[in-house]
Design a protein around this motif. Structure first.
Motif, PDB file in Angstrom:
ATOM      1  N   TRP A  18       0.826  -1.210   0.000  1.00 43.10           N
ATOM      2  CA  TRP A  18       0.000   0.000   0.000  1.00 43.10           C
ATOM      3  C   TRP A  18       0.862   1.263   0.000  1.00 43.10           C
ATOM      4  O   TRP A  18       0.625   2.206  -0.768  1.00 43.10           O
ATOM      5  N   LEU A  19       1.885   1.280   0.867  1.00 46.43           N
ATOM      6  CA  LEU A  19       2.760   2.450   0.938  1.00 46.43           C
ATOM      7  C   LEU A  19       3.480   2.676  -0.390  1.00 46.43           C
ATOM      8  O   LEU A  19       3.648   3.822  -0.840  1.00 46.43           O
ATOM      9  N   LEU A  20       3.895   1.604  -1.022  1.00 47.27           N
ATOM     10  CA  LEU A  20       4.640   1.703  -2.273  1.00 47.27           C
ATOM     11  C   LEU A  20       3.750   2.147  -3.444  1.00 47.27           C
ATOM     12  O   LEU A  20       4.111   3.047  -4.209  1.00 47.27           O
ATOM     13  N   LEU A  21       2.582   1.533  -3.558  1.00 46.33           N
ATOM     14  CA  LEU A  21       1.729   1.754  -4.733  1.00 46.33           C
ATOM     15  C   LEU A  21       0.805   2.961  -4.620  1.00 46.33           C
ATOM     16  O   LEU A  21       0.514   3.614  -5.628  1.00 46.33           O
ATOM     17  N   PHE A  22       0.343   3.257  -3.401  1.00 45.15           N
ATOM     18  CA  PHE A  22      -0.668   4.301  -3.254  1.00 45.15           C
ATOM     19  C   PHE A  22      -0.189   5.527  -2.477  1.00 45.15           C
ATOM     20  O   PHE A  22      -0.682   6.625  -2.705  1.00 45.15           O
ATOM     21  N   GLU A  23       0.736   5.335  -1.569  1.00 44.59           N
ATOM     22  CA  GLU A  23       1.212   6.462  -0.769  1.00 44.59           C
ATOM     23  C   GLU A  23       2.487   7.088  -1.334  1.00 44.59           C
ATOM     24  O   GLU A  23       2.942   8.123  -0.846  1.00 44.59           O
ATOM     25  N   LYS A  24       3.066   6.391  -2.325  1.00 48.21           N
ATOM     26  CA  LYS A  24       4.305   6.856  -2.952  1.00 48.21           C
ATOM     27  C   LYS A  24       5.445   6.985  -1.938  1.00 48.21           C
ATOM     28  O   LYS A  24       6.311   7.856  -2.064  1.00 48.21           O
ATOM     29  N   ARG A  25       5.407   6.121  -0.940  1.00 49.76           N
ATOM     30  CA  ARG A  25       6.495   6.047   0.052  1.00 49.76           C
ATOM     31  C   ARG A  25       7.358   4.847  -0.313  1.00 49.76           C
ATOM     32  O   ARG A  25       7.267   3.781   0.286  1.00 49.76           O
ATOM     33  N   SER A  26       8.153   5.021  -1.371  1.00 50.23           N
ATOM     34  CA  SER A  26       8.867   3.877  -1.942  1.00 50.23           C
ATOM     35  C   SER A  26       9.866   3.247  -0.965  1.00 50.23           C
ATOM     36  O   SER A  26       9.951   2.022  -0.862  1.00 50.23           O
ATOM     37  N   LYS A  27      10.609   4.084  -0.227  1.00 51.49           N
ATOM     38  CA  LYS A  27      11.608   3.543   0.689  1.00 51.49           C
ATOM     39  C   LYS A  27      10.947   2.717   1.787  1.00 51.49           C
ATOM     40  O   LYS A  27      11.341   1.570   2.041  1.00 51.49           O
ATOM     41  N   GLU A  28       9.934   3.284   2.414  1.00 53.68           N
ATOM     42  CA  GLU A  28       9.237   2.565   3.484  1.00 53.68           C
ATOM     43  C   GLU A  28       8.500   1.341   2.932  1.00 53.68           C
ATOM     44  O   GLU A  28       8.465   0.289   3.562  1.00 53.68           O
ATOM     45  N   GLY A  29       7.915   1.482   1.740  1.00 50.71           N
ATOM     46  CA  GLY A  29       7.200   0.361   1.136  1.00 50.71           C
ATOM     47  C   GLY A  29       8.115  -0.807   0.854  1.00 50.71           C
ATOM     48  O   GLY A  29       7.792  -1.964   1.179  1.00 50.71           O
ATOM     49  N   VAL A  30       9.259  -0.534   0.274  1.00 46.44           N
ATOM     50  CA  VAL A  30      10.215  -1.602  -0.046  1.00 46.44           C
ATOM     51  C   VAL A  30      10.744  -2.263   1.226  1.00 46.44           C
ATOM     52  O   VAL A  30      10.881  -3.488   1.302  1.00 46.44           O
ATOM     53  N   VAL A  31      11.026  -1.453   2.224  1.00 43.27           N
ATOM     54  CA  VAL A  31      11.519  -1.997   3.497  1.00 43.27           C
ATOM     55  C   VAL A  31      10.480  -2.914   4.133  1.00 43.27           C
ATOM     56  O   VAL A  31      10.802  -4.020   4.595  1.00 43.27           O
ATOM     57  N   ALA A  32       9.219  -2.481   4.164  1.00 44.05           N
ATOM     58  CA  ALA A  32       8.165  -3.302   4.760  1.00 44.05           C
ATOM     59  C   ALA A  32       7.977  -4.603   3.988  1.00 44.05           C
ATOM     60  O   ALA A  32       7.840  -5.681   4.586  1.00 44.05           O
ATOM     61  N   ILE A  33       7.958  -4.530   2.666  1.00 40.99           N
ATOM     62  CA  ILE A  33       7.810  -5.742   1.850  1.00 40.99           C
ATOM     63  C   ILE A  33       8.972  -6.692   2.093  1.00 40.99           C
ATOM     64  O   ILE A  33       8.778  -7.897   2.284  1.00 40.99           O
ATOM     65  N   THR A  34      10.185  -6.146   2.110  1.00 38.22           N
ATOM     66  CA  THR A  34      11.380  -6.976   2.318  1.00 38.22           C
ATOM     67  C   THR A  34      11.377  -7.634   3.698  1.00 38.22           C
ATOM     68  O   THR A  34      11.633  -8.838   3.831  1.00 38.22           O
ATOM     69  N   MET A  35      11.091  -6.830   4.720  1.00 32.37           N
ATOM     70  CA  MET A  35      11.067  -7.367   6.083  1.00 32.37           C
ATOM     71  C   MET A  35       9.951  -8.400   6.246  1.00 32.37           C
ATOM     72  O   MET A  35      10.126  -9.432   6.900  1.00 32.37           O
TER      73      MET A  35
END
Length: 464
Positions: free
Chosen positions: A190-207
């Protein structure tokens, strides 16, 4: 002349959170005192945390393996620090009540962050009145309640560009339960695709992915010697986590029969009805984070996952609240007046919260309550105990305790130092007839002595 101090929104919120914490703590404590808590799950977790606090291996004698083999929940270790102050199951009730109530704080901040300053306190109240928040507090103790405020906090941190606090929040969420790795993945998507928070989105997905692989593939099998306990609820899809995942991707038709059911429709209605006034397509993006949790419940072959009484829907709650905030922030929703919003939420609470149990279901053991308390007081500390599911959480501060169940081998029964039975209320794994047979058998044995008897409550002690 003294100047009258004005009540600020922050002070009002503090009082609301404080009152909510107290109400939730009292509710769960009274339920426990009335012998309505159970070995599964309160007894399991209380025994594990107690053993950790004593420097012992947290081997659950209810499950037959190390507590990390259950859900790979590392959170039990820091919780054990509270038991070092004083070992008491009420610490878990305090933590649960505080975690659920404190969730109103990030809701308040998220609302203000979205420009809804006049609705911030109202939305905090809406969160606290959401029936799942009250109901999960009455279902023993579950570590995902700690993840609930942390999910909301993680979103606030991501939007406020507080990256390392975001990472810490995600880390705490993952410590609470292995399955929350899927929710963290949903959060990241959600953060990556809709909030445009790419760094946080990638970190959450990875973790999320990394912890799912480690917890499901290494920790749980290593400490339990088998697959994750919940795998059995998806048996029609396969016999392992990986087989279930493979069939979901390659044979989606298998789950259609499970998804398209009246039971699932009822579940979705119960989940959304208290908040339907503020859900809209314009504000639906945050619901992406709820998809893993809700999807797992919908495809499960296990009825308790399809209600808002148990703990299984807790990870979806933050995203439902975020959807409300998103809807109001763009001027959508059926209701906008604060008073009307609170009235709707209050009606939802009155209809779906299980406070009525205190006048009905939770009073069904009053006939043996006094006798049970007296019998418990006669059990020596550290001695091994066999008892009922409801009595178990009152005696779990020991290395060996288990439940008496129907058709249990008698050779297993006589291994314990104490056997405590409430024949009238033998528990969900037993029945009164089997419990009565066990009591009569023990009365005829020379190696056990009946040390207490009152209103069908019997305490036997092994002769030395």
């Amino acid at each position: 002349m003294a100047v009258k101090q004005q009540k600020t929104p922050e002070n009002s919120l503090a009082w609301i959170i404080g009152a909510s914490t107290l109400i939730l703590f009292v509710a769960s404590s009274v339920r426990h005192i009335l012998f309505q808590s159970n070995a599964y799950d309160l007894g399991i977790f209380d025994q594990a945390v107690y053993l950790i606090s004593q420097g012992k291996i947290p081997f659950s004698t209810f499950m037959g393996y190390h507590i990390l083999g259950d859900h790979a929940a590392l959170i039990w270790y820091p919780l054990a620090l509270l038991y070092k102050i004083y070992p008491s199951v009420y610490w878990l009730f305090v933590v649960q009540a505080l975690a659920l109530a404190i969730g109103a704080l990030p809701v308040w901040h998220l609302a203000r962050q979205a420009g809804l300053k006049t609705h911030a306190t109202t939305l905090a109240i809406v969160y606290l009145l959401y029936p799942q928040v009250f109901n999960v507090n009455l279902f023993d103790f579950h570590s995902e309640v700690i993840a609930l405020p942390m999910l909301l906090t993680a979103v606030w941190c991501a939007r406020a560009k507080k990256f390392w606090y975001f990472c810490l929040s995600v880390f705490i969420i993952l410590m609470c339960k292995a399955v929350l790795s899927l929710t963290v993945f949903g959060l990241g998507a959600w953060l990556l695709l809709f909030e445009k928070r790419s760094k946080e989105g990638v970190v959450a997905i990875t973790m999320g992915v990394a912890w799912f692989v480690i917890a499901s593939g290494v920790i749980i099998p290593t400490f339990s010697g088998k697959e994750a306990a919940a795998v059995g609820r998806y048996g029609y899809l396969g016999n392992s986590v990986w087989e279930i995942g493979k069939n979901l991707l390659t044979k989606p038709q298998i789950v259609l029969g499970k998804i398209l059911s009246l039971q699932n429709l009822e579940y979705l209605i119960l989940l959304t009805a208290p908040l339907i006034w503020g859900l809209s397509l314009k504000g639906a993006a945050p619901l992406v984070g709820a998809i893993p949790c809700v999807a797992l419940n919908i495809i499960a072959d296990y009825q308790p996952q399809k209600n808002i009484v148990n703990h299984y829907s807790v990870p979806a709650v933050p995203f439902l609240i975020l959807a409300l905030i998103a809807t109001l922030a763009v001027g959508k929703g059926l209701i906008h007046k604060r008073r009307s919003i609170i009235i709707w939420s209050l009606i939802g609470f009155l209809l779906l919260a299980k406070y009525t149990y205190f006048g009905s279901l939770y009073l069904d053991k009053l006939d043996t309550w006094q006798a049970t308390r007296e019998a418990i007081s006669k059990v020596q500390p550290r001695a091994s105990v066999l008892t009922t599911p409801a009595i178990s959480p009152h005696l779990t501060h020991r290395q060996n305790i288990n439940m008496a169940f129907k058709e249990q081998a008698f050779s297993d029964v006589v291994k314990y130092d104490y056997i405590l039975m409430d024949v009238r209320h033998p528990g969900w794994v037993n029945d009164s007839e089997s419990a009565r047979r066990l009591v009569n058998s023990l009365k005829n044995r020379s190696d056990f002595k009946l040390t207490y008897e009152r209103t069908d409550v019997y305490l036997f002690q092994k002769s030395t």
